[in-house]
Design a protein around this motif. Structure first.
Motif, short mmCIF file in Angstrom:
data_model
loop_
_atom_site.label_atom_id
_atom_site.label_comp_id
_atom_site.label_asym_id
_atom_site.label_seq_id
_atom_site.Cartn_x
_atom_site.Cartn_y
_atom_site.Cartn_z
N VAL A 273 0.95 -1.37 0.07
CA VAL A 273 0.10 -0.09 0.11
C VAL A 273 0.95 1.23 -0.20
O VAL A 273 2.01 1.16 0.13
N GLN A 274 0.21 2.57 -0.23
CA GLN A 274 0.92 3.68 -0.17
C GLN A 274 0.73 4.16 1.42
O GLN A 274 -0.30 4.18 1.81
N LEU A 275 1.95 4.49 2.05
CA LEU A 275 1.99 4.95 3.55
C LEU A 275 0.75 5.94 3.80
O LEU A 275 0.91 6.98 2.96
N GLY A 276 0.05 5.53 4.63
CA GLY A 276 -0.94 6.89 5.15
C GLY A 276 -2.12 6.87 4.44
O GLY A 276 -2.96 7.73 4.64
N THR A 277 -2.34 5.97 3.43
CA THR A 277 -3.60 6.08 2.39
C THR A 277 -4.49 5.26 3.15
O THR A 277 -4.65 4.49 3.99
N THR A 278 -5.88 5.24 2.44
CA THR A 278 -6.93 4.66 3.13
C THR A 278 -6.66 3.13 2.82
O THR A 278 -6.99 2.41 3.56
N GLY A 279 -5.93 2.90 1.70
CA GLY A 279 -5.56 1.54 1.26
C GLY A 279 -4.74 1.01 2.66
O GLY A 279 -5.07 -0.06 2.97
N ASP A 280 -3.70 1.76 3.09
CA ASP A 280 -3.04 1.36 4.27
C ASP A 280 -3.90 1.00 5.47
O ASP A 280 -3.73 0.12 6.08
N ILE A 281 -4.75 1.99 5.75
CA ILE A 281 -5.64 2.02 7.00
C ILE A 281 -6.66 0.60 6.82
O ILE A 281 -6.41 -0.15 7.70
N TYR A 282 -7.12 0.41 5.94
CA TYR A 282 -8.10 -0.58 5.62
C TYR A 282 -7.46 -1.96 5.67
O TYR A 282 -7.73 -2.73 6.20
N VAL A 283 -6.13 -2.07 5.10
CA VAL A 283 -5.55 -3.43 4.78
C VAL A 283 -4.87 -3.75 6.39
O VAL A 283 -4.84 -4.97 6.74
N SER A 284 -4.66 -2.60 6.81
CA SER A 284 -4.07 -2.80 8.40
C SER A 284 -5.06 -3.27 9.26
O SER A 284 -4.62 -4.05 10.22
N ASP A 285 -5.93 -3.11 9.08
CA ASP A 285 -7.44 -3.61 10.09
C ASP A 285 -7.76 -5.24 9.58
O ASP A 285 -8.29 -5.62 10.37
N MET A 286 -7.17 -5.45 8.52
CA MET A 286 -7.39 -7.03 8.32
C MET A 286 -6.81 -7.97 9.05
O MET A 286 -5.54 -7.56 9.43
N GLN A 287 -7.40 -8.98 9.50
CA GLN A 287 -6.57 -10.05 10.27
C GLN A 287 -5.63 -10.71 9.34
O GLN A 287 -6.01 -11.02 8.17
N ASN A 288 -4.51 -11.05 9.86
CA ASN A 288 -3.71 -12.12 8.99
C ASN A 288 -3.29 -11.79 7.95
O ASN A 288 -2.99 -12.36 6.72
#
Ligand code: ARG
Length: 245
Positions: free
Chosen positions: A138-153
């Protein structure tokens, strides 16, 4: 006594000069913070920064009678720049997001967007749900980062630029990239062997970030945006950069 009187006089003159310039200094620029690594919204062409956001901001500045100044910075510095007043507005394909609304206000949205998944041709990943237990860029600090960081595993690999994530995918360092649809289309068109999953990861909206205490500017931006929308100019700018499929 005499010297202190003189000093006082000088200080008074200096202070009123400061006050005077303070009052007469009318704002002539609209400073936009962006991250020009995001075609077709903002990217570099030679020395200039072009793209949908650059043109929308220019049209807004024109409407407000101000000169647009673009400051290019890391994506995750934009909100702080707007908060501190270093920039007046953040225009960077920025998604309206609850967490961000704590720090800044957003204008009315100017477009609908989506996060999508880029994979290598032949990948076993067939839908966003398959990202589980995978390495995702992901690109650092983007919503992609935020959402994927919330995924388990999921192992999240963060890059300063979206394109660097795509390069890592091409080099098999990661299994997928989660990024906004239009930049994804540009990156995929420039490289062999990668594609975008049909199923979107999320649907979102882009808007312009303005400092919390700056309601006057927010109202002006919304008024200019509404004019751009009504006149058809907004759509014209978008159509210049994005061809309908
Ligand atoms: N829409 C995403 C977000 O708001 C990504 C924006 C990235 N923009 C950029 N200019 N690099 O987080």
């Amino acid at each position: 006594m005499k010297t202190s009187k003189i000093i006082c006089g000088i200080m008074a003159a200096a202070m009123s000069a400061a006050l005077f310039t303070g009052c007469s200094e009318k704002k002539t620029t609209l400073v936009m913070a962006t991250n020009a690594e995001f075609p077709p919204y903002e990217y570099r062409e030679g020395d200039s920064i072009v793209g949908i956001d650059a043109e929308i901001a220019k049209a807004i500045a024109d409407d407000m009678g101000l000169e647009l100044v673009i400051e290019d910075m890391a994506f995750d510095s934009i909100i702080a720049a707007v908060q501190s007043g270093k920039a007046d507005i953040g225009v960077a394909g920025m998604t309206v997001d609850e967490d961000r609304l704590v720090s800044v206000n957003f204008s009315d949205p100017y477009t609908t967007a989506a996060q999508v998944v880029i994979i290598k041709e032949g990948s076993e990943i067939a839908s966003p749900a398959d990202l589980e237990s995978k390495k995702v860029g992901v690109q650092l600090g983007t919503t992609g980062d935020i959402y994927v960081s919330d995924m388990q595993n999921v192992t999240v690999e963060r890059y300063n630029k979206g394109f660097e994530a795509v390069q890592a995918l091409l080099q098999d360092k990661i299994d997928a990239v989660v990024i906004d649809r239009e930049p994804a289309k540009v990156f995929v068109s420039q490289n062999e062997g990668i594609k975008i999953l049909d199923e979107e990861y999320t649907i979102e909206e882009y808007a312009i970030a303005v400092a919390k205490n700056n309601d006057e500017l927010l109202a002006d931006i919304n008024a200019s945006l509404a004019k751009l929308e009504e006149s058809g100019k907004l759509q014209e700018i978008i159509d210049k950069y994005i061809t309908a499929e």
